[in-house]
Design a protein around this motif. Structure first.
Motif, short mmCIF file in Angstrom:
data_model
loop_
_atom_site.label_atom_id
_atom_site.label_comp_id
_atom_site.label_asym_id
_atom_site.label_seq_id
_atom_site.Cartn_x
_atom_site.Cartn_y
_atom_site.Cartn_z
N ASP A 1 0.86 -1.18 0.00
CA ASP A 1 0.00 0.00 0.00
C ASP A 1 0.90 1.23 0.00
O ASP A 1 1.72 1.41 0.91
CB ASP A 1 -0.90 -0.02 1.24
N THR A 2 0.77 2.10 -1.01
CA THR A 2 1.64 3.28 -1.09
C THR A 2 1.20 4.38 -0.15
O THR A 2 1.93 5.35 0.06
CB THR A 2 1.65 3.85 -2.53
N GLY A 3 -0.02 4.25 0.39
CA GLY A 3 -0.55 5.29 1.27
C GLY A 3 -1.21 6.44 0.53
O GLY A 3 -1.71 7.38 1.16
N GLU A 4 -1.23 6.35 -0.81
CA GLU A 4 -1.85 7.41 -1.60
C GLU A 4 -3.24 6.99 -2.07
O GLU A 4 -3.52 5.81 -2.26
CB GLU A 4 -0.98 7.77 -2.80
N THR A 5 -4.09 7.98 -2.28
CA THR A 5 -5.41 7.73 -2.86
C THR A 5 -5.34 7.98 -4.36
O THR A 5 -4.42 8.66 -4.85
CB THR A 5 -6.48 8.63 -2.23
N VAL A 6 -6.31 7.45 -5.09
CA VAL A 6 -6.33 7.60 -6.54
C VAL A 6 -7.76 7.82 -6.99
O VAL A 6 -8.71 7.25 -6.43
CB VAL A 6 -5.70 6.37 -7.24
N TYR A 7 -7.92 8.69 -7.99
CA TYR A 7 -9.25 8.98 -8.54
C TYR A 7 -9.11 9.26 -10.03
O TYR A 7 -8.24 10.03 -10.45
CB TYR A 7 -9.88 10.20 -7.86
N VAL A 8 -9.96 8.63 -10.83
CA VAL A 8 -10.00 8.89 -12.28
C VAL A 8 -11.45 9.00 -12.70
O VAL A 8 -12.29 8.16 -12.34
CB VAL A 8 -9.31 7.76 -13.08
N TYR A 33 -13.98 9.31 -16.10
CA TYR A 33 -14.07 9.11 -17.55
C TYR A 33 -15.31 9.77 -18.14
O TYR A 33 -15.70 9.49 -19.26
CB TYR A 33 -14.12 7.61 -17.86
N GLY A 34 -15.98 10.63 -17.39
CA GLY A 34 -17.20 11.25 -17.88
C GLY A 34 -18.42 10.54 -17.37
O GLY A 34 -19.10 11.01 -16.46
N ASP A 35 -18.74 9.36 -17.94
CA ASP A 35 -19.88 8.59 -17.46
C ASP A 35 -19.43 7.38 -16.65
O ASP A 35 -20.21 6.49 -16.34
CB ASP A 35 -20.78 8.15 -18.62
N ALA A 36 -18.16 7.34 -16.29
CA ALA A 36 -17.62 6.29 -15.43
C ALA A 36 -16.51 6.90 -14.59
O ALA A 36 -15.90 7.90 -14.97
CB ALA A 36 -17.09 5.11 -16.25
N SER A 37 -16.26 6.32 -13.43
CA SER A 37 -15.20 6.83 -12.57
C SER A 37 -14.86 5.79 -11.52
O SER A 37 -15.59 4.81 -11.33
CB SER A 37 -15.64 8.13 -11.87
N PHE A 38 -13.74 6.01 -10.86
CA PHE A 38 -13.43 5.20 -9.69
C PHE A 38 -12.58 6.01 -8.73
O PHE A 38 -11.86 6.94 -9.13
CB PHE A 38 -12.72 3.89 -10.08
N SER A 39 -12.67 5.66 -7.46
CA SER A 39 -11.79 6.23 -6.45
C SER A 39 -11.38 5.11 -5.52
O SER A 39 -12.12 4.14 -5.31
CB SER A 39 -12.50 7.35 -5.67
N GLY A 40 -10.17 5.22 -4.97
CA GLY A 40 -9.69 4.16 -4.09
C GLY A 40 -8.29 4.42 -3.61
O GLY A 40 -7.88 5.58 -3.45
N GLU A 41 -7.53 3.36 -3.41
CA GLU A 41 -6.17 3.45 -2.90
C GLU A 41 -5.19 2.93 -3.93
O GLU A 41 -5.51 2.06 -4.74
CB GLU A 41 -6.04 2.61 -1.63
N GLN A 87 4.06 -3.06 -10.17
CA GLN A 87 3.25 -2.14 -10.97
C GLN A 87 2.28 -1.36 -10.07
O GLN A 87 1.63 -1.93 -9.20
CB GLN A 87 2.43 -2.93 -12.01
N SER A 88 2.21 -0.07 -10.30
CA SER A 88 1.20 0.75 -9.61
C SER A 88 -0.18 0.35 -10.09
O SER A 88 -0.43 0.26 -11.31
CB SER A 88 1.44 2.23 -9.89
N LEU A 96 -1.03 10.87 -18.88
CA LEU A 96 -2.44 10.92 -18.48
C LEU A 96 -2.64 10.54 -17.02
O LEU A 96 -3.71 10.78 -16.46
CB LEU A 96 -3.27 9.99 -19.37
N THR A 97 -1.63 9.93 -16.40
CA THR A 97 -1.75 9.57 -14.98
C THR A 97 -1.43 10.74 -14.06
O THR A 97 -1.68 10.66 -12.86
CB THR A 97 -0.82 8.39 -14.63
N GLN A 98 -0.84 11.80 -14.61
CA GLN A 98 -0.45 12.95 -13.81
C GLN A 98 -1.66 13.50 -13.05
O GLN A 98 -2.70 13.79 -13.64
CB GLN A 98 0.14 14.04 -14.70
N GLY A 99 -1.53 13.63 -11.73
CA GLY A 99 -2.60 14.21 -10.94
C GLY A 99 -3.71 13.26 -10.55
O GLY A 99 -4.69 13.68 -9.93
N THR A 100 -3.59 11.97 -10.90
CA THR A 100 -4.65 11.02 -10.55
C THR A 100 -4.47 10.44 -9.15
O THR A 100 -5.40 9.85 -8.61
CB THR A 100 -4.73 9.86 -11.57
N THR A 101 -3.28 10.59 -8.56
CA THR A 101 -3.06 10.14 -7.19
C THR A 101 -2.87 11.35 -6.29
O THR A 101 -2.57 12.46 -6.76
CB THR A 101 -1.82 9.23 -7.07
N SER A 102 -3.04 11.13 -5.00
CA SER A 102 -2.89 12.24 -4.04
C SER A 102 -1.47 12.79 -4.04
O SER A 102 -1.25 13.96 -3.70
CB SER A 102 -3.28 11.77 -2.64
#
Length: 339
Positions: free
Chosen positions: A69-76, A78-86, A102-103, A127-133
């Protein structure tokens, strides 16, 4: 699945690897690849329009012995889809190809995935820039396959019903590959962005003049800027069906081919390659006796730096090389036997 852009999310099944090639079943919508992560196996959407790899929308994440566990949160989104988690790191295996450390995103909540476990992100790492805390850039699965010496070249090739990792398979295309650099136009240049134009019929009537767009295998349809889509409707005689959102006619009999100009080469998209398969009309909620077209409205006018999306129903007829090492995209006419 381009972030902050609405599109249909469907699924198709992918099957076994042959060395560094994975074959899949074509269900006219998207690709879903079976990926082993940690101690679990997941069905992930093959997505060249985003870059985060994550799971947990369906099957819960089962950490392996090397999971951290990296200790960071992640959120992406897609407009009509999304996810948030660790964010975790873990071993990821694409059949015979294993990536160490692999992250991955592990979803706590997600929307719009319709039975999928998550996404295999094959877009550029930017495209991953800014998706993690933490805000940093995350190496993608292809980045790590290359950096860990598992594949010889920093690229993937998607052709018909298969994906090749680290190489281009000559058996998947006919003729030459046409290469073009990643477009310099923003925001398309943050994706697998290219410059191209569209014309209609043997007279070459312009649909969309040369402009920037992107490659996105998770977009079911090819999408055009709203003004170009209006031109397309006028040229074909189609209207937008309110029930399905697809362009529709009573018959496909009078339609003509679309031409796509990329890198100085003209790629023909015959009617049978841009119409929605008639035996799949009910999948989109359509009428069995209508002619639906797999070309849609991007939702913004041209001139905004991203004026088209080449989607799955078009791309599956071509071999597409996404070459990170040389910052370019290649397109060739697909081998019909692979379709």
């Amino acid at each position: 699945m381009r972030r902050d852009h609405k599109k249909l999310v469907f699924a198709i099944a992918l099957a076994s690897f042959i060395t560094k090639v994975q074959s899949f079943e074509d269900l006219f919508t998207h690709g879903v690849i079976t990926v082993k992560v940690g101690a679990g196996t997941y069905s992930l959407l093959v997505d060249t329009g985003s870059s985060n790899t994550w799971m947990g929308a369906g099957e819960p994440y089962q950490p392996g012995p090397n999971s951290q566990d990296t200790g960071e949160t992640v959120y992406v989104s897609y407009g009509d889809a999304s996810f948030s988690g660790e964010e975790f790191t873990d071993d990821v295996t694409l059949d015979s190809l294993t990536i160490q450390g692999q992250s991955i995103g592990v979803a706590i909540s997600s929307t719009g995935m319709r039975g999928l476990d998550g996404v295999l992100g094959l877009g550029p790492s930017g495209l991953t820039q800014g998706t993690t805390s933490g805000g940093g850039e995350i190496p993608t699965v292809i980045d790590n396959l290359f950096s860990q010496g598992t594949i010889a070249a920093h690229l993937i090739s998607i052709a018909g019903k298969q994906i090749s990792y680290g190489k281009t398979d000559a058996s998947t295309f006919v003729g030459a590959i046409t290469y073009g650099p990643i477009t310099g136009t923003s925001p398309a240049n943050t994706f697998w962005g290219i410059d191209g134009s569209f014309t209609y019929g043997p007279s070459g009537t312009s649909i969309l003049a040369t402009t920037a767009g992107i490659i996105d295998h998770s977009s079911t349809r090819t999408l055009l800027a709203s003004d170009a889509y209006s031109t397309f409707l006028k040229l074909t005689g189609a209207t937008t069906d309110q029930k399905t959102s697809f362009a529709v006619l009573d018959s496909c009999d009078k339609l003509e081919s679309i031409s796509f100009d990329f890198g100085g080469a003209i790629f023909q998209i015959p009617v049978e390659k841009y119409r929605w398969p008639a035996d799949q009309n009910t999948v989109i909620g359509g009428d069995v006796d209508k002619c639906y077209l797999a070309v849609g409205d991007l939702g913004t006018k041209s001139g905004h730096g991203l004026d088209f999306i080449l989607g799955y129903n078009t791309l599956k007829h071509f071999t597409v090389i996404l070459d990170t090492g040389n910052s370019r995209v290649g397109i060739a006419k697909g081998n019909a036997s692979l379709l």
